[in-house]
Design a protein around this motif. Structure first.
Motif, PDB file in Angstrom:
ATOM      1  N   UNK A   8      66.816  20.191  36.148  1.00  0.00           N
ATOM      2  CA  UNK A   8      67.670  19.574  35.134  1.00  0.00           C
ATOM      3  C   UNK A   8      68.070  20.515  34.007  1.00  0.00           C
ATOM      4  N   UNK A   9      67.634  21.741  34.027  1.00  0.00           N
ATOM      5  CA  UNK A   9      68.036  22.686  32.984  1.00  0.00           C
ATOM      6  C   UNK A   9      69.548  22.782  32.905  1.00  0.00           C
ATOM      7  N   UNK A  10      70.059  22.804  31.679  1.00  0.00           N
ATOM      8  CA  UNK A  10      71.494  22.896  31.477  1.00  0.00           C
ATOM      9  C   UNK A  10      72.200  21.560  31.459  1.00  0.00           C
ATOM     10  N   UNK A  11      71.471  20.475  31.707  1.00  0.00           N
ATOM     11  CA  UNK A  11      72.070  19.153  31.685  1.00  0.00           C
ATOM     12  C   UNK A  11      72.305  18.656  30.267  1.00  0.00           C
ATOM     13  N   UNK A  12      72.853  17.451  30.189  1.00  0.00           N
ATOM     14  CA  UNK A  12      73.285  16.915  28.896  1.00  0.00           C
ATOM     15  C   UNK A  12      72.268  15.964  28.304  1.00  0.00           C
ATOM     16  N   UNK A  13      72.069  16.080  26.994  1.00  0.00           N
ATOM     17  CA  UNK A  13      71.384  15.066  26.199  1.00  0.00           C
ATOM     18  C   UNK A  13      72.452  14.440  25.321  1.00  0.00           C
ATOM     19  N   UNK A  14      72.675  13.143  25.462  1.00  0.00           N
ATOM     20  CA  UNK A  14      73.775  12.478  24.763  1.00  0.00           C
ATOM     21  C   UNK A  14      73.250  11.331  23.917  1.00  0.00           C
ATOM     22  N   UNK A  15      74.072  10.928  22.929  1.00  0.00           N
ATOM     23  CA  UNK A  15      73.745   9.746  22.133  1.00  0.00           C
ATOM     24  C   UNK A  15      74.364   8.515  22.776  1.00  0.00           C
ATOM     25  N   UNK A  16      74.201   7.359  22.146  1.00  0.00           N
ATOM     26  CA  UNK A  16      74.702   6.121  22.747  1.00  0.00           C
ATOM     27  C   UNK A  16      76.217   6.013  22.696  1.00  0.00           C
ATOM     28  N   UNK A  17      76.877   6.931  21.988  1.00  0.00           N
ATOM     29  CA  UNK A  17      78.339   6.996  22.019  1.00  0.00           C
ATOM     30  C   UNK A  17      78.831   7.888  23.144  1.00  0.00           C
ATOM     31  N   UNK A  18      77.920   8.466  23.911  1.00  0.00           N
ATOM     32  CA  UNK A  18      78.314   9.358  24.998  1.00  0.00           C
ATOM     33  C   UNK A  18      78.694  10.739  24.519  1.00  0.00           C
ATOM     34  N   UNK A  19      78.240  11.134  23.332  1.00  0.00           N
ATOM     35  CA  UNK A  19      78.552  12.452  22.782  1.00  0.00           C
ATOM     36  C   UNK A  19      77.390  13.402  23.017  1.00  0.00           C
ATOM     37  N   UNK A  20      77.701  14.666  23.277  1.00  0.00           N
ATOM     38  CA  UNK A  20      76.675  15.663  23.549  1.00  0.00           C
ATOM     39  C   UNK A  20      75.918  15.998  22.271  1.00  0.00           C
ATOM     40  N   UNK A  21      74.601  15.833  22.301  1.00  0.00           N
ATOM     41  CA  UNK A  21      73.773  16.212  21.157  1.00  0.00           C
ATOM     42  C   UNK A  21      72.874  17.400  21.483  1.00  0.00           C
ATOM     43  N   UNK A  22      72.750  17.750  22.763  1.00  0.00           N
ATOM     44  CA  UNK A  22      71.914  18.887  23.121  1.00  0.00           C
ATOM     45  C   UNK A  22      72.043  19.262  24.586  1.00  0.00           C
ATOM     46  N   UNK A  23      71.616  20.491  24.897  1.00  0.00           N
ATOM     47  CA  UNK A  23      71.543  20.973  26.281  1.00  0.00           C
ATOM     48  C   UNK A  23      70.065  21.072  26.649  1.00  0.00           C
ATOM     49  N   UNK A  24      69.670  20.324  27.667  1.00  0.00           N
ATOM     50  CA  UNK A  24      68.272  20.295  28.088  1.00  0.00           C
ATOM     51  C   UNK A  24      67.839  21.672  28.576  1.00  0.00           C
ATOM     52  N   UNK A  25      66.647  22.092  28.167  1.00  0.00           N
ATOM     53  CA  UNK A  25      66.259  23.459  28.509  1.00  0.00           C
ATOM     54  C   UNK A  25      64.841  23.622  28.994  1.00  0.00           C
ATOM     55  N   UNK A  26      63.882  22.800  28.592  1.00  0.00           N
ATOM     56  CA  UNK A  26      62.486  23.048  28.961  1.00  0.00           C
ATOM     57  C   UNK A  26      61.649  21.803  28.776  1.00  0.00           C
ATOM     58  N   UNK A  27      60.467  21.846  29.383  1.00  0.00           N
ATOM     59  CA  UNK A  27      59.503  20.764  29.207  1.00  0.00           C
ATOM     60  C   UNK A  27      58.137  21.348  28.901  1.00  0.00           C
ATOM     61  N   UNK A  28      57.291  20.511  28.373  1.00  0.00           N
ATOM     62  CA  UNK A  28      55.890  20.861  28.156  1.00  0.00           C
ATOM     63  C   UNK A  28      55.084  20.035  29.139  1.00  0.00           C
ATOM     64  N   UNK A  29      54.477  20.708  30.123  1.00  0.00           N
ATOM     65  CA  UNK A  29      53.734  19.980  31.139  1.00  0.00           C
ATOM     66  C   UNK A  29      52.803  20.896  31.893  1.00  0.00           C
TER      67      UNK A  29
END
Length: 455
Positions: free
Chosen positions: A213-234
């Motif tokens: 999922x790296x490079x995917x979209x993090x969006x708000x409830x208006x469907x606007x881009x708020x971030x690019x997913x990059x990493x997890x802690x696991x």
């Protein structure tokens, strides 16, 4: 105690379904007891076509020096090193940010080392992509889709206006399964010190994140881009409810710089410092521990020119509050050289503002080994000569290297390649991407211009 593992390669925020399935004939929102139930489906129908899957292929090249004894037995023509190539493939995600021009944003680590980049759109079409440029230190890359039409782009939100507790939806391609959606909230802002990237100012979310999922979209409830997913802690590369995304404002600034210059022109403030503890805040007359403590202002820097002093506490950038020194560092670096910013500062318990024009980082250097074998051993950086000519300067050179054998010297300025003007590293990299058989370098050396031919 064993530390948790930060999983970086080919990661992104995935989405576990929270919606009740509906039949193909049900175009209306789900109702219960004649009341409409909330659903993310209408928003996702508009946004998901802008999120794409990325597949790459490349080769890992390893070099091993051959012992001199081999050359003694097999003759001087025996190779001095052994080169091995190991093919690899990778999967990730990306976001269309300009439908008209076909620009897609993803993570640098998604496309690093790729020879070919294939993008699959949400409607099933597969399109080749060209790498416009990338920045490893902030983990952002910009692609251009070739011969793609009828694209959907995503609107970019102001990520500085996010608050902890805001709802967030993540879209990506986990495990190569295809487009997947998960939801959660913003768990924290301004996360840094994770040693994932050099410049960290992450949005933390509990939306599910998994490999691919790296490079995917993090969006708000208006469907606007708020971030690019990059990493997890696991601990094992799986989701534990702690994921990180690069804020949209950083993504936008970095992408614009890559488009304009072919690289990121990193901004420098010229201060050293650290996080603001409660004890420091009290000592310097500040009521909270949010902000960046300045322990030293470097001489002849943008900060010293603007009037900042050691002991200052920087609390905001362009009216937006900052939480940590890491956030200050990341935002300044990604705003870009030449930008003028307004800093909010607390000095001796009193609030002040300073306008600062950021300088360009002297650390924006590139080793030439990855550009062309004939340039191996040289190190380059953007420069402007005393007479105003822009080009690529040789800042360091191994005298025993291939580049030195071809006649390149330290402080040479490359101003052209194969009769094409070269004004910065981005243009040099782009010209070399065409893999010409012969390089005719136009070089400015002192007050003369000469050509060096490299094969």
């Amino acid at each position: 105690m064993k530390k948790p593992l930060l999983v970086l390669s080919a990661l992104a925020l995935g989405i576990s379904s929270i919606l009740t399935p509906v039949t193909a004939t049900a175009a209306l929102p789900l109702t219960v007891n004649n009341q409409q139930m909330p659903s993310l489906a209408p928003m996702l129908e508009q946004v998901t076509p802008a999120v794409v899957s990325i597949a790459i292929e490349g080769k890992h090249v390893s070099r091993q020096r051959v012992p001199e004894s081999f050359r003694f037995f097999f003759g001087p023509d025996f190779p001095t090193e052994q080169v091995r190539e190991q093919p690899f493939r990778g999967l990730g995600s990306g976001v269309v940010v300009d439908a008209k021009k076909g620009y897609v944003v993803t993570n640098h680590h998604v496309i690093e080392g790729a020879d070919t980049i294939l993008v699959q759109l949400s409607d099933g079409r597969e399109v080749n992509a060209e790498l416009i440029g990338s920045d490893k230190m902030s983990d952002i890359a910009l692609l251009k889709l070739e011969d793609a039409d009828n694209l959907t782009e995503i609107k970019i939100a102001d990520s500085d206006s996010l608050r902890v507790g805001d709802f967030a939806v993540a879209i990506g391609n986990p495990f190569g399964l295809g487009q997947t959606v998960t939801s959660g909230i913003i768990s924290a802002l301004g996360r840094s010190g994770l040693n994932i990237e050099n410049f960290e100012n992450f949005i933390q979310t509990d939306a599910a994140i998994n490999s691919g999922n790296s490079g995917g979209a993090l969006v708000n409830l208006n469907g606007e881009l708020i971030g690019i997913n990059t990493a997890i802690l696991g601990p094992n590369g799986g989701n534990v409810g702690i994921g990180f995304a690069i804020p949209a404002n950083m993504v936008k600034s970095l992408s614009e710089q890559i488009l304009e210059f072919g690289e990121v022109k990193r901004g420098v403030l010229g201060v050293q410092g650290g996080e603001l503890t409660a004890e420091l805040a009290e000592t310097f007359g500040y009521e909270t521990n949010h902000g960046a403590f300045v322990s030293q202002v470097l001489p002849d820097s943008a900060a010293s020119e603007a009037g900042l002093k050691a002991g200052d506490i920087i609390t905001s950038i362009n009216g937006k509050q900052i939480q940590t020194f890491g956030e200050l560092r990341a935002k300044i670096a990604t705003l870009g050289a030449g930008k003028t910013v307004t800093l909010g500062v607390v000095r001796d318990g009193k609030e002040k503002t300073f306008k600062v024009t950021l300088r360009e980082s002297s650390q924006a250097k590139v080793k030439a080994d990855s550009l062309h074998k004939g340039l191996a051993g040289a190190e380059f950086a953007n420069t402007t000569s005393s007479d105003g000519v822009k080009g690529v300067k040789v800042t360091n050179l191994d005298e025993r290297s291939m580049a030195a054998r071809y006649g390149l010297q330290k402080d040479d300025i490359i101003i052209g390649l194969n009769r094409q003007p070269i004004r910065n590293l981005g243009e040099l990299r782009k010209a070399l991407d065409k893999q010409p058989n012969v390089l005719a370098l136009e070089v400015q050396r002192d007050n003369t211009v000469l050509y060096l031919v490299i094969r």
